[in-house]
Design a protein around this motif. Sequence first.
Motif, PDB file in Angstrom:
ATOM      1  N   ILE A 157       8.258 -83.840 -84.279  1.00  0.00           N
ATOM      2  CA  ILE A 157       9.139 -82.673 -84.383  1.00  0.00           C
ATOM      3  C   ILE A 157       8.602 -81.603 -83.435  1.00  0.00           C
ATOM      4  CG2 ILE A 157      10.063 -80.909 -85.921  1.00  0.00           C
ATOM      5  CD1 ILE A 157       9.728 -82.869 -88.223  1.00  0.00           C
ATOM      6  N   ILE A 158       9.389 -81.293 -82.403  1.00  0.00           N
ATOM      7  CA  ILE A 158       8.954 -80.364 -81.358  1.00  0.00           C
ATOM      8  C   ILE A 158       9.753 -79.066 -81.479  1.00  0.00           C
ATOM      9  CG2 ILE A 158       8.594 -80.060 -78.887  1.00  0.00           C
ATOM     10  CD1 ILE A 158       8.803 -83.063 -78.552  1.00  0.00           C
ATOM     11  N   PRO A 159       9.091 -77.905 -81.601  1.00  0.00           N
ATOM     12  CA  PRO A 159       9.822 -76.631 -81.614  1.00  0.00           C
ATOM     13  C   PRO A 159      10.573 -76.434 -80.302  1.00  0.00           C
ATOM     14  CG  PRO A 159       7.564 -76.340 -82.375  1.00  0.00           C
ATOM     15  CD  PRO A 159       7.649 -77.722 -81.815  1.00  0.00           C
ATOM     16  N   ASN A 160      11.773 -75.893 -80.379  1.00  0.00           N
ATOM     17  CA  ASN A 160      12.620 -75.780 -79.194  1.00  0.00           C
ATOM     18  C   ASN A 160      12.113 -74.771 -78.171  1.00  0.00           C
ATOM     19  OD1 ASN A 160      14.461 -77.734 -79.986  1.00  0.00           O
ATOM     20  ND2 ASN A 160      15.729 -76.283 -81.109  1.00  0.00           N
ATOM     21  N   GLY A 161      11.378 -73.736 -78.621  1.00  0.00           N
ATOM     22  CA  GLY A 161      10.853 -72.743 -77.680  1.00  0.00           C
ATOM     23  C   GLY A 161       9.903 -73.360 -76.664  1.00  0.00           C
ATOM     24  N   PRO A 162       8.789 -73.959 -77.132  1.00  0.00           N
ATOM     25  CA  PRO A 162       7.884 -74.626 -76.186  1.00  0.00           C
ATOM     26  C   PRO A 162       8.543 -75.782 -75.436  1.00  0.00           C
ATOM     27  CG  PRO A 162       6.807 -74.263 -78.299  1.00  0.00           C
ATOM     28  CD  PRO A 162       8.252 -73.926 -78.488  1.00  0.00           C
ATOM     29  N   LEU A 163       9.457 -76.489 -76.099  1.00  0.00           N
ATOM     30  CA  LEU A 163      10.123 -77.619 -75.456  1.00  0.00           C
ATOM     31  C   LEU A 163      10.920 -77.165 -74.244  1.00  0.00           C
ATOM     32  CD1 LEU A 163      10.968 -80.602 -75.395  1.00  0.00           C
ATOM     33  CD2 LEU A 163      12.766 -80.049 -77.032  1.00  0.00           C
ATOM     34  N   LEU A 164      11.664 -76.057 -74.381  1.00  0.00           N
ATOM     35  CA  LEU A 164      12.483 -75.571 -73.272  1.00  0.00           C
ATOM     36  C   LEU A 164      11.625 -74.986 -72.163  1.00  0.00           C
ATOM     37  CD1 LEU A 164      15.417 -75.034 -72.283  1.00  0.00           C
ATOM     38  CD2 LEU A 164      15.199 -72.762 -73.265  1.00  0.00           C
ATOM     39  N   ASN A 165      10.515 -74.336 -72.514  1.00  0.00           N
ATOM     40  CA  ASN A 165       9.672 -73.679 -71.515  1.00  0.00           C
ATOM     41  C   ASN A 165       8.745 -74.650 -70.787  1.00  0.00           C
ATOM     42  OD1 ASN A 165      10.702 -71.104 -72.067  1.00  0.00           O
ATOM     43  ND2 ASN A 165       9.306 -70.833 -73.793  1.00  0.00           N
ATOM     44  N   GLY A 166       8.613 -75.881 -71.289  1.00  0.00           N
ATOM     45  CA  GLY A 166       7.742 -76.865 -70.664  1.00  0.00           C
ATOM     46  C   GLY A 166       8.513 -77.813 -69.757  1.00  0.00           C
ATOM     47  N   ASN A 167       7.781 -78.743 -69.162  1.00  0.00           N
ATOM     48  CA  ASN A 167       8.411 -79.759 -68.313  1.00  0.00           C
ATOM     49  C   ASN A 167       9.076 -80.827 -69.173  1.00  0.00           C
ATOM     50  OD1 ASN A 167       7.476 -78.517 -65.947  1.00  0.00           O
ATOM     51  ND2 ASN A 167       5.509 -79.563 -66.096  1.00  0.00           N
ATOM     52  N   ILE A 168      10.268 -81.241 -68.771  1.00  0.00           N
ATOM     53  CA  ILE A 168      11.022 -82.275 -69.476  1.00  0.00           C
ATOM     54  C   ILE A 168      11.379 -83.375 -68.479  1.00  0.00           C
ATOM     55  CG2 ILE A 168      13.088 -82.815 -70.816  1.00  0.00           C
ATOM     56  CD1 ILE A 168      13.201 -79.880 -71.653  1.00  0.00           C
ATOM     57  N   VAL A 169      10.997 -84.600 -68.794  1.00  0.00           N
ATOM     58  CA  VAL A 169      11.366 -85.754 -67.976  1.00  0.00           C
ATOM     59  C   VAL A 169      12.368 -86.578 -68.776  1.00  0.00           C
ATOM     60  CG1 VAL A 169      10.561 -87.822 -66.780  1.00  0.00           C
ATOM     61  CG2 VAL A 169       9.101 -85.781 -66.857  1.00  0.00           C
ATOM     62  N   ASN A 170      13.586 -86.687 -68.236  1.00  0.00           N
ATOM     63  CA  ASN A 170      14.644 -87.458 -68.888  1.00  0.00           C
ATOM     64  C   ASN A 170      14.775 -88.799 -68.173  1.00  0.00           C
ATOM     65  OD1 ASN A 170      16.997 -88.532 -69.993  1.00  0.00           O
ATOM     66  ND2 ASN A 170      17.985 -86.539 -70.167  1.00  0.00           N
ATOM     67  N   PHE A 171      14.453 -89.879 -68.867  1.00  0.00           N
ATOM     68  CA  PHE A 171      14.486 -91.202 -68.254  1.00  0.00           C
ATOM     69  C   PHE A 171      15.898 -91.789 -68.178  1.00  0.00           C
ATOM     70  CE2 PHE A 171      10.190 -90.829 -70.028  1.00  0.00           C
ATOM     71  CZ  PHE A 171       9.425 -91.102 -68.904  1.00  0.00           C
ATOM     72  N   ASN A 172      16.866 -91.151 -68.847  1.00  0.00           N
ATOM     73  CA  ASN A 172      18.222 -91.697 -68.901  1.00  0.00           C
ATOM     74  C   ASN A 172      19.227 -90.925 -68.055  1.00  0.00           C
ATOM     75  OD1 ASN A 172      17.011 -92.207 -71.919  1.00  0.00           O
ATOM     76  ND2 ASN A 172      18.214 -93.930 -71.175  1.00  0.00           N
ATOM     77  N   SER A 173      18.825 -89.824 -67.454  1.00  0.00           N
ATOM     78  CA  SER A 173      19.795 -88.961 -66.779  1.00  0.00           C
ATOM     79  C   SER A 173      20.460 -89.634 -65.586  1.00  0.00           C
ATOM     80  CB  SER A 173      19.113 -87.666 -66.324  1.00  0.00           C
ATOM     81  OG  SER A 173      18.075 -87.961 -65.397  1.00  0.00           O
ATOM     82  N   GLU A 174      19.763 -90.517 -64.885  1.00  0.00           N
ATOM     83  CA  GLU A 174      20.323 -91.174 -63.701  1.00  0.00           C
ATOM     84  C   GLU A 174      20.947 -92.529 -64.014  1.00  0.00           C
ATOM     85  OE1 GLU A 174      20.600 -89.576 -60.915  1.00  0.00           O
ATOM     86  OE2 GLU A 174      19.598 -87.876 -61.875  1.00  0.00           O
ATOM     87  N   GLY A 175      20.863 -92.963 -65.260  1.00  0.00           N
ATOM     88  CA  GLY A 175      21.521 -94.200 -65.651  1.00  0.00           C
ATOM     89  C   GLY A 175      20.692 -95.450 -65.456  1.00  0.00           C
ATOM     90  N   ILE A 176      19.702 -95.426 -64.550  1.00  0.00           N
ATOM     91  CA  ILE A 176      18.865 -96.596 -64.279  1.00  0.00           C
ATOM     92  C   ILE A 176      17.410 -96.191 -64.465  1.00  0.00           C
ATOM     93  CG2 ILE A 176      18.134 -98.282 -62.550  1.00  0.00           C
ATOM     94  CD1 ILE A 176      20.854 -97.989 -61.240  1.00  0.00           C
ATOM     95  N   LEU A 177      16.707 -96.934 -65.270  1.00  0.00           N
ATOM     96  CA  LEU A 177      15.291 -96.674 -65.502  1.00  0.00           C
ATOM     97  C   LEU A 177      14.470 -97.565 -64.573  1.00  0.00           C
ATOM     98  CD1 LEU A 177      13.174 -95.174 -67.148  1.00  0.00           C
ATOM     99  CD2 LEU A 177      13.230 -97.031 -68.806  1.00  0.00           C
ATOM    100  N   ARG A 178      13.684 -96.944 -63.723  1.00  0.00           N
ATOM    101  CA  ARG A 178      12.904 -97.678 -62.740  1.00  0.00           C
ATOM    102  C   ARG A 178      11.467 -97.804 -63.215  1.00  0.00           C
ATOM    103  NH1 ARG A 178      12.795 -96.297 -56.268  1.00  0.00           N
ATOM    104  NH2 ARG A 178      11.483 -98.051 -55.607  1.00  0.00           N
ATOM    105  N   CYS A 179      10.923 -98.973 -63.053  1.00  0.00           N
ATOM    106  CA  CYS A 179       9.560 -99.245 -63.503  1.00  0.00           C
ATOM    107  C   CYS A 179       8.761 -99.834 -62.333  1.00  0.00           C
ATOM    108  CB  CYS A 179       9.570-100.219 -64.677  1.00  0.00           C
ATOM    109  SG  CYS A 179       7.929-100.617 -65.301  1.00  0.00           S
TER     110      CYS A 179
END
Length: 203
Positions: A157-179
């Motif tokens: 459970i992550i508080p939204n304040g620190p979550l928004l102010n920190g770095n976020i990496v979304n692995f699904n935003s581009e549709g293809i997950l590269r490994c």
Amino acid sequence: MKEFFDNFKLEQGIELILEYGTPLVKALLIFVIGRWLIKRLLKLTRKFMLAREYDITLEKFALNLIKWLLWILLIISIIGTLGIETTSFAAIIGAAGLAIGLALQGSLSNFAGGVLLLLFKPFKVGDTIEAQGITGTIKEIDILQTKVVTFSRKLAIIPNGPLLNGNIVNFNSEGILRCETMIGVSYDADIPKVLETLRRLCT
């Protein structure tokens, strides 16, 4: 003498009606018109948010907030129409808002973060993200916090304040997950055949 007293009472009654009846009628009209305007404004706001496809959590919260603010303004207007001083009410509401803001300073930061997350949507439920040192799948986005299920099946459970102010990496935003991975082969191996085999395994 009796006729005089009857006329005096009648005049007093008329004066009372003119003095108190007019503000009551005005207050009643303001209430009826104000209630209609509030319902109309909420209906238009709901249509606007549905057209923009805002998150259902944000939609409900925003509509409730707008409704309560408009009702408070309407009640203050009605009280002012009845001749009651509204300055004290405004001061009480301002002092209460300041006290609540100071008491809930951290929660307000999380609340603001939650509103921005629901508005700008850097991720959605079901996305896999990496944030605040945690990697996992988004389970739920609330106004104050976001729930993430990690790969080890733990609920974070992550508080939204620190979550928004920190770095976020979304692995699904581009549709293809590269490994990326390292595969070692011997120096005398047939490289074209190795590449062909790897491509076949990947398809």
